[in-house]
Design a protein around this motif. Structure first.
Motif, PDB file in Angstrom:
ATOM      1  N   HIS A   1      85.802  14.377 -17.723  1.00 15.95           N
ATOM      2  CA  HIS A   1      86.503  13.121 -17.415  1.00 15.95           C
ATOM      3  C   HIS A   1      87.749  13.405 -16.581  1.00 15.95           C
ATOM      4  N   GLY A   2      88.501  14.443 -16.950  1.00 15.26           N
ATOM      5  CA  GLY A   2      89.684  14.803 -16.186  1.00 15.26           C
ATOM      6  C   GLY A   2      89.344  15.259 -14.777  1.00 15.26           C
ATOM      7  N   ILE A   3      88.271  16.049 -14.655  1.00  7.76           N
ATOM      8  CA  ILE A   3      87.829  16.514 -13.336  1.00  7.76           C
ATOM      9  C   ILE A   3      87.443  15.330 -12.453  1.00  7.76           C
ATOM     10  N   GLU A   4      86.661  14.412 -13.002  1.00 12.90           N
ATOM     11  CA  GLU A   4      86.183  13.266 -12.217  1.00 12.90           C
ATOM     12  C   GLU A   4      87.333  12.355 -11.814  1.00 12.90           C
ATOM     13  N   HIS A   5      88.315  12.197 -12.705  1.00 12.78           N
ATOM     14  CA  HIS A   5      89.476  11.372 -12.371  1.00 12.78           C
ATOM     15  C   HIS A   5      90.236  11.964 -11.192  1.00 12.78           C
ATOM     16  N   GLU A   6      90.459  13.271 -11.210  1.00 13.70           N
ATOM     17  CA  GLU A   6      91.205  13.911 -10.138  1.00 13.70           C
ATOM     18  C   GLU A   6      90.380  13.977  -8.861  1.00 13.70           C
ATOM     19  N   ALA A   7      89.039  14.081  -9.013  1.00 18.74           N
ATOM     20  CA  ALA A   7      88.167  14.129  -7.836  1.00 18.74           C
ATOM     21  C   ALA A   7      88.308  12.865  -6.991  1.00 18.74           C
ATOM     22  N   GLU A   8      88.492  11.732  -7.654  1.00 19.51           N
ATOM     23  CA  GLU A   8      88.692  10.476  -6.920  1.00 19.51           C
ATOM     24  C   GLU A   8      89.953  10.537  -6.073  1.00 19.51           C
ATOM     25  N   SER A   9      90.992  11.181  -6.605  1.00 21.11           N
ATOM     26  CA  SER A   9      92.275  11.235  -5.903  1.00 21.11           C
ATOM     27  C   SER A   9      92.209  12.090  -4.643  1.00 21.11           C
ATOM     28  N   ILE A  10      91.386  13.136  -4.655  1.00 23.35           N
ATOM     29  CA  ILE A  10      91.365  14.066  -3.518  1.00 23.35           C
ATOM     30  C   ILE A  10      90.247  13.779  -2.530  1.00 23.35           C
ATOM     31  N   SER A  11      89.391  12.810  -2.839  1.00 26.05           N
ATOM     32  CA  SER A  11      88.268  12.525  -1.934  1.00 26.05           C
ATOM     33  C   SER A  11      88.758  12.052  -0.569  1.00 26.05           C
ATOM     34  N   ALA A  12      89.911  11.381  -0.523  1.00 24.18           N
ATOM     35  CA  ALA A  12      90.458  10.896   0.743  1.00 24.18           C
ATOM     36  C   ALA A  12      90.863  12.039   1.664  1.00 24.18           C
ATOM     37  N   PHE A  13      91.040  13.237   1.108  1.00 28.20           N
ATOM     38  CA  PHE A  13      91.423  14.391   1.913  1.00 28.20           C
ATOM     39  C   PHE A  13      90.206  15.221   2.322  1.00 28.20           C
ATOM     40  N   GLY A  14      89.025  14.663   2.161  1.00 30.14           N
ATOM     41  CA  GLY A  14      87.823  15.362   2.590  1.00 30.14           C
ATOM     42  C   GLY A  14      87.351  16.425   1.633  1.00 30.14           C
ATOM     43  N   ILE A  15      87.753  16.332   0.352  1.00 27.68           N
ATOM     44  CA  ILE A  15      87.337  17.318  -0.646  1.00 27.68           C
ATOM     45  C   ILE A  15      86.358  16.665  -1.615  1.00 27.68           C
ATOM     46  N   SER A  16      85.194  17.243  -1.735  1.00 31.27           N
ATOM     47  CA  SER A  16      84.216  16.769  -2.720  1.00 31.27           C
ATOM     48  C   SER A  16      84.198  17.729  -3.905  1.00 31.27           C
ATOM     49  N   VAL A  17      83.735  17.228  -5.032  1.00 30.93           N
ATOM     50  CA  VAL A  17      83.662  18.026  -6.256  1.00 30.93           C
ATOM     51  C   VAL A  17      82.252  17.922  -6.825  1.00 30.93           C
ATOM     52  N   GLU A  18      81.655  19.076  -7.125  1.00 34.05           N
ATOM     53  CA  GLU A  18      80.335  19.108  -7.748  1.00 34.05           C
ATOM     54  C   GLU A  18      80.418  19.879  -9.061  1.00 34.05           C
ATOM     55  N   ILE A  19      79.763  19.348 -10.094  1.00 33.61           N
ATOM     56  CA  ILE A  19      79.752  19.993 -11.404  1.00 33.61           C
ATOM     57  C   ILE A  19      78.356  20.558 -11.659  1.00 33.61           C
ATOM     58  N   LYS A  20      78.294  21.842 -12.005  1.00 31.82           N
ATOM     59  CA  LYS A  20      77.030  22.499 -12.333  1.00 31.82           C
ATOM     60  C   LYS A  20      77.063  22.914 -13.804  1.00 31.82           C
ATOM     61  N   HIS A  21      76.055  22.496 -14.555  1.00 26.66           N
ATOM     62  CA  HIS A  21      75.950  22.826 -15.976  1.00 26.66           C
ATOM     63  C   HIS A  21      75.054  24.047 -16.157  1.00 26.66           C
ATOM     64  N   CYS A  22      75.470  24.925 -17.044  1.00 23.79           N
ATOM     65  CA  CYS A  22      74.727  26.150 -17.327  1.00 23.79           C
ATOM     66  C   CYS A  22      74.048  26.023 -18.689  1.00 23.79           C
ATOM     67  N   PRO A  23      72.810  26.472 -18.840  1.00 20.50           N
ATOM     68  CA  PRO A  23      72.238  26.559 -20.191  1.00 20.50           C
ATOM     69  C   PRO A  23      73.174  27.344 -21.102  1.00 20.50           C
ATOM     70  N   ASP A  24      73.260  26.954 -22.348  1.00 17.89           N
ATOM     71  CA  ASP A  24      74.302  27.445 -23.242  1.00 17.89           C
ATOM     72  C   ASP A  24      74.426  28.964 -23.241  1.00 17.89           C
ATOM     73  N   PHE A  25      75.573  29.446 -22.739  1.00 18.99           N
ATOM     74  CA  PHE A  25      75.968  30.860 -22.798  1.00 18.99           C
ATOM     75  C   PHE A  25      74.929  31.799 -22.165  1.00 18.99           C
ATOM     76  N   ASP A  26      74.255  31.314 -21.137  1.00 23.24           N
ATOM     77  CA  ASP A  26      73.260  32.106 -20.416  1.00 23.24           C
ATOM     78  C   ASP A  26      73.947  32.715 -19.184  1.00 23.24           C
ATOM     79  N   TYR A  27      74.385  33.969 -19.306  1.00 21.82           N
ATOM     80  CA  TYR A  27      75.161  34.549 -18.206  1.00 21.82           C
ATOM     81  C   TYR A  27      74.292  34.772 -16.966  1.00 21.82           C
ATOM     82  N   HIS A  28      72.981  35.010 -17.139  1.00 18.77           N
ATOM     83  CA  HIS A  28      72.093  35.137 -15.984  1.00 18.77           C
ATOM     84  C   HIS A  28      72.113  33.852 -15.157  1.00 18.77           C
ATOM     85  N   LYS A  29      72.006  32.724 -15.847  1.00 21.30           N
ATOM     86  CA  LYS A  29      72.006  31.443 -15.154  1.00 21.30           C
ATOM     87  C   LYS A  29      73.380  31.156 -14.541  1.00 21.30           C
TER      88      LYS A  29
END
Length: 345
Positions: A81-109
């Protein structure tokens, strides 16, 4: 005469594009070449044209990639939620934010997700790192590629990174020990539940808690259980533990899948009262704090952690601004029922 990037490129023996990447900290560039360019720019007192720089920033399509260590978790839902809130603020400066989820504690992934982000030409990474040598090696690779990294709520020793944002785990462990002492009057048989010890910070918190608990000789730990990240497993483990240790009369629940744990504690509380401390404030925890089943909560302000990680990376990408402190600790806060005004409406 104004110093230009073309002039710096001639002195450094590189292309204008290489100078641009060095001065604006983007793209891949050898560290020694970057250092040479920055030294020349400093010696010549190079000042970029602010209007041109602003236009370039807006047209640059910068990207920050967030790489988590788990798929789903109440705590990290708040971080997001905090990341997405701040992402809205910086989008005007040409910065996009992508979130990638990892399978639980899978360091290979997690390694794969990092490589994927690099292939997608990410400009910066915020990472919740799994404690594994290959992840530490990968952080060194990212540093050599010139990709800034913020470690989010988990740190790794002897690794290069721009900043750490998150909890001071040792301090929160000591706070937990002191708080348990207060709410139990210094006498209790304590059942401790911790999130995965694959995370270095969780180990540090547990160690600090156990060490500080020695100050209170009539507080004893009857068991320490490592939780999974699913509510079903957390429910079963909590239920089995409270059945197996009938002398337990206090509970410290440090996180992970809280809904399952709360359900098991509620059922056990029908015939026995526990003094209970939880970490953080997802809705199930707050509801049971209001009802009185939970006596106190230690909040690590996960939403602020997400916001601050994005702020640090965006400031670095846009202004080459370094954080004031390399370790940006978010202050832990103790919450009791009386802290919640709605409880008394």
């Amino acid at each position: 005469m104004a110093v230009t990037m073309k002039y710096i490129a001639e002195l450094a023996g590189v292309s204008i594009g290489t100078v641009d990447r060095a001065l604006n900290n983007r793209g891949r560039i050898a560290p020694n070449v970057k250092a040479r360019i920055l030294k020349i720019a400093e010696e010549l007192n190079y000042k970029p044209n602010s209007a041109a720089k602003s236009l370039a920033i807006r047209n640059r399509n910068l990207k920050i990639t967030i790489i988590l260590h788990i798929q789903k978790n109440d705590y990290y839902d708040e971080v997001i939620h905090g990341i997405e809130h701040e992402a809205e603020s910086i989008s005007a400066f040409g910065i996009s934010v992508e979130i990638k989820h990892c399978p639980d504690f899978d360091y290979h992934k997690q390694l794969h997700l990092i490589d994927q982000a690099v292939e997608e030409k990410t400009s910066a990474i915020a990472l919740v790192p799994i404690n594994h040598p290959d992840i530490r090696s990968k952080l060194t690779e990212l540093d050599e590629l010139g990709i800034p990294v913020v470690l989010l709520n988990a740190t790794l020793p002897e690794c290069p990174y721009l900043a750490y944002v998150g909890n001071n785990y040792a301090q929160s462990g000591r706070i937990a020990a002191g708080l348990i002492n207060l709410i139990t009057g210094g006498r209790a048989n304590l059942a401790v539940f911790t999130p995965s010890l694959d995370m270095l910070g969780h180990r540090q918190r547990l160690s600090a808690f156990e060490n500080h608990l020695q100050l209170f000789p009539e507080l004893s730990v009857c068991c320490i259980q490592e939780l999974s990240n699913t509510d079903i497993d957390s429910y079963k483990l909590t239920q089995q533990t409270l059945d197996l240790y009938p002398n337990a009369d206090a509970i410290l629940y440090m996180g992970a899948a809280v809904t399952g744990g709360i359900k098991a504690i509620q059922e056990a509380s029908s015939h026995k009262k526990f003094r209970t401390v939880f970490f953080d404030t997802p809705n199930p925890v707050l509801e049971n704090l209001k009802s009185g089943m939970i006596q106190a909560v230690i909040s690590q302000n996960p939403r602020l952690q997400g916001e601050l990680a994005i702020q640090i990376l965006s400031n670095y990408l846009l202004k080459q601004e370094l954080p004031t402190n390399k370790h940006c600790y978010i202050e832990s806060r103790i919450i009791i029922r009386e802290s919640i005004a709605e409880s008394f409406k």
